[in-house]
Write a protein that holds these residues in place. Structure first.
Motif, mmCIF file in Angstrom:
data_model
loop_
_atom_site.group_PDB
_atom_site.id
_atom_site.type_symbol
_atom_site.label_atom_id
_atom_site.label_comp_id
_atom_site.label_asym_id
_atom_site.label_seq_id
_atom_site.Cartn_x
_atom_site.Cartn_y
_atom_site.Cartn_z
ATOM 1 N N MET A 1 46.577 30.924 35.009
ATOM 2 C CA MET A 1 46.092 32.282 35.295
ATOM 3 C C MET A 1 44.982 32.242 36.344
ATOM 4 N N ASN A 2 44.036 31.296 36.163
ATOM 5 C CA ASN A 2 42.941 31.163 37.107
ATOM 6 C C ASN A 2 43.433 30.749 38.483
ATOM 7 N N SER A 3 44.454 29.867 38.490
ATOM 8 C CA SER A 3 44.990 29.419 39.778
ATOM 9 C C SER A 3 45.656 30.574 40.526
ATOM 10 N N MET A 4 46.356 31.453 39.786
ATOM 11 C CA MET A 4 46.972 32.616 40.406
ATOM 12 C C MET A 4 45.909 33.558 40.964
ATOM 13 N N LEU A 5 44.847 33.758 40.198
ATOM 14 C CA LEU A 5 43.760 34.622 40.645
ATOM 15 C C LEU A 5 43.081 34.042 41.877
ATOM 16 N N ASN A 6 42.841 32.724 41.841
ATOM 17 C CA ASN A 6 42.207 32.066 42.983
ATOM 18 C C ASN A 6 43.086 32.160 44.223
ATOM 19 N N ARG A 7 44.392 32.019 44.031
ATOM 20 C CA ARG A 7 45.317 32.117 45.159
ATOM 21 C C ARG A 7 45.310 33.536 45.742
ATOM 22 N N PHE A 8 45.283 34.524 44.838
ATOM 23 C CA PHE A 8 45.228 35.913 45.291
ATOM 24 C C PHE A 8 43.952 36.178 46.072
ATOM 25 N N LEU A 9 42.819 35.701 45.560
ATOM 26 C CA LEU A 9 41.539 35.923 46.227
ATOM 27 C C LEU A 9 41.510 35.227 47.587
ATOM 28 N N TRP A 10 42.125 34.042 47.661
ATOM 29 C CA TRP A 10 42.188 33.340 48.946
ATOM 30 C C TRP A 10 43.033 34.112 49.937
ATOM 31 N N LYS A 11 44.159 34.620 49.459
ATOM 32 C CA LYS A 11 45.015 35.428 50.332
ATOM 33 C C LYS A 11 44.286 36.678 50.796
ATOM 34 N N TYR A 12 43.573 37.317 49.900
ATOM 35 C CA TYR A 12 42.851 38.544 50.245
ATOM 36 C C TYR A 12 41.765 38.266 51.278
ATOM 37 N N LYS A 13 41.023 37.165 51.100
ATOM 38 C CA LYS A 13 39.970 36.828 52.053
ATOM 39 C C LYS A 13 40.550 36.477 53.416
ATOM 40 N N SER A 14 41.737 35.860 53.431
ATOM 41 C CA SER A 14 42.360 35.445 54.683
ATOM 42 C C SER A 14 43.075 36.601 55.379
ATOM 43 N N PHE A 15 43.679 37.501 54.574
ATOM 44 C CA PHE A 15 44.476 38.605 55.130
ATOM 45 C C PHE A 15 44.148 39.899 54.379
ATOM 46 N N PRO A 16 42.916 40.390 54.505
ATOM 47 C CA PRO A 16 42.478 41.513 53.668
ATOM 48 C C PRO A 16 43.254 42.807 53.899
ATOM 49 N N ILE A 17 43.661 43.071 55.145
ATOM 50 C CA ILE A 17 44.316 44.348 55.430
ATOM 51 C C ILE A 17 45.732 44.365 54.855
ATOM 52 N N THR A 18 46.501 43.320 55.103
ATOM 53 C CA THR A 18 47.876 43.268 54.589
ATOM 54 C C THR A 18 47.902 43.292 53.074
ATOM 55 N N ILE A 19 47.065 42.489 52.442
ATOM 56 C CA ILE A 19 47.031 42.432 50.981
ATOM 57 C C ILE A 19 46.583 43.778 50.408
ATOM 58 N N SER A 20 45.624 44.425 51.054
ATOM 59 C CA SER A 20 45.160 45.745 50.590
ATOM 60 C C SER A 20 46.273 46.784 50.698
ATOM 61 N N LEU A 21 47.048 46.744 51.795
ATOM 62 C CA LEU A 21 48.163 47.680 51.963
ATOM 63 C C LEU A 21 49.203 47.502 50.863
ATOM 64 N N ILE A 22 49.533 46.250 50.556
ATOM 65 C CA ILE A 22 50.512 45.979 49.511
ATOM 66 C C ILE A 22 49.995 46.475 48.159
ATOM 67 N N CYS A 23 48.729 46.197 47.865
ATOM 68 C CA CYS A 23 48.139 46.649 46.598
ATOM 69 C C CYS A 23 48.118 48.174 46.518
ATOM 70 N N LEU A 24 47.834 48.834 47.644
ATOM 71 C CA LEU A 24 47.809 50.300 47.663
ATOM 72 C C LEU A 24 49.200 50.866 47.402
ATOM 73 N N CYS A 25 50.220 50.282 48.022
ATOM 74 C CA CYS A 25 51.589 50.740 47.789
ATOM 75 C C CYS A 25 51.988 50.566 46.322
ATOM 76 N N ILE A 26 51.611 49.438 45.732
ATOM 77 C CA ILE A 26 51.923 49.179 44.322
ATOM 78 C C ILE A 26 51.187 50.167 43.419
ATOM 79 N N LEU A 27 49.915 50.428 43.727
ATOM 80 C CA LEU A 27 49.119 51.365 42.923
ATOM 81 C C LEU A 27 49.700 52.771 42.980
ATOM 82 N N VAL A 28 50.065 53.219 44.189
ATOM 83 C CA VAL A 28 50.634 54.558 44.339
ATOM 84 C C VAL A 28 51.969 54.655 43.606
ATOM 85 N N TYR A 29 52.781 53.586 43.688
ATOM 86 C CA TYR A 29 54.058 53.599 42.966
ATOM 87 C C TYR A 29 53.820 53.643 41.453
#
Length: 210
Positions: A1-29
């Motif tokens: 679980m921690n490794s998945m969270l760490n991977r997500f946080l790394w992805k977000y720090k590296s690609f904040p706009i793309t990851i934010s867009l995907i999260c926004l689409c999922i939230l709206v859905y």
């Protein structure tokens, strides 16, 4: 679980706009899922912020020009778009940098709905259309890759050529299936290409000045 969270946080720090867009689409859905179930029909999509030129013209609901990009009519619609956005978005975000990429996303989103709206105002075509989804922005990313390939042939042209068959297939599908907005896809493609080409020209001019 921690490794998945760490991977997500790394992805977000590296690609904040793309990851934010995907999260926004999922939230709206997720919100639409609670209200309407797994899939939305046209009327439900309209209620939830989908694009319709008549509502924009008569009710001045200009927020639809942006909100429509983030609604999805079903889980498959969401999954395909998020997968495509993830695969292409990370590459373009890394290539352009945060500021240029954010401008590209905004321009692609607004041209996806804005150009069809202007076309409606001129011709009256599309009055009954209700559309939504991030696919127009994805086509904007494809247009951006085309601009990069045109400006930097030796770096990006081979990558763009590999995508051409998929682009053609996606446009054919957009033309065949009535529920998919061909005009939105083409508008996003044009907006992404023009926006990125101008940004690259500005960057080139700045280098010449310095």
């Amino acid at each position: 679980m921690n490794s998945m969270l760490n991977r997500f946080l790394w992805k977000y720090k590296s690609f904040p706009i793309t990851i934010s867009l995907i999260c926004l689409c999922i939230l709206v859905y997720a919100m639409s899922f609670v209200w309407f179930g797994e899939e939305m029909n046209a009327l439900e999509g309209l209620y939830f912020g989908g694009f319709n030129p008549v509502y924009i013209q008569l009710s001045h609901e200009y927020y639809r020009l942006l909100s429509a990009n983030f609604i999805h009519f079903g889980i498959l619609h969401l999954a395909v778009n998020c997968y495509s956005l993830y695969g292409l978005g990370l590459f373009i975000e890394k290539s352009l940098g945060l500021k240029k990429y954010l401008i590209l996303i905004l321009v692609s989103a607004l041209t996806t709905t804005g150009l069809p709206y202007l076309f409606y105002l001129i011709t009256g075509y599309g009055a009954n259309v209700v559309s939504g989804g991030i696919s127009g922005v994805i086509f904007g990313l494809i247009g951006a890759l085309g601009a990069l390939a045109l400006r930097y042939k030796y770096i990006y042209m081979d990558i763009f050529k590999q995508l051409v068959p998929n682009i053609i297939l996606m446009l054919i599908i957009s033309f065949i299936i009535p529920s998919i907005s061909l005009s939105g896809h083409l508008a996003g493609l044009i907006g992404g290409f023009v926006c990125t080409y101008i940004l690259l020209m500005i960057k080139h001019q700045k280098h010449l000045i310095h």
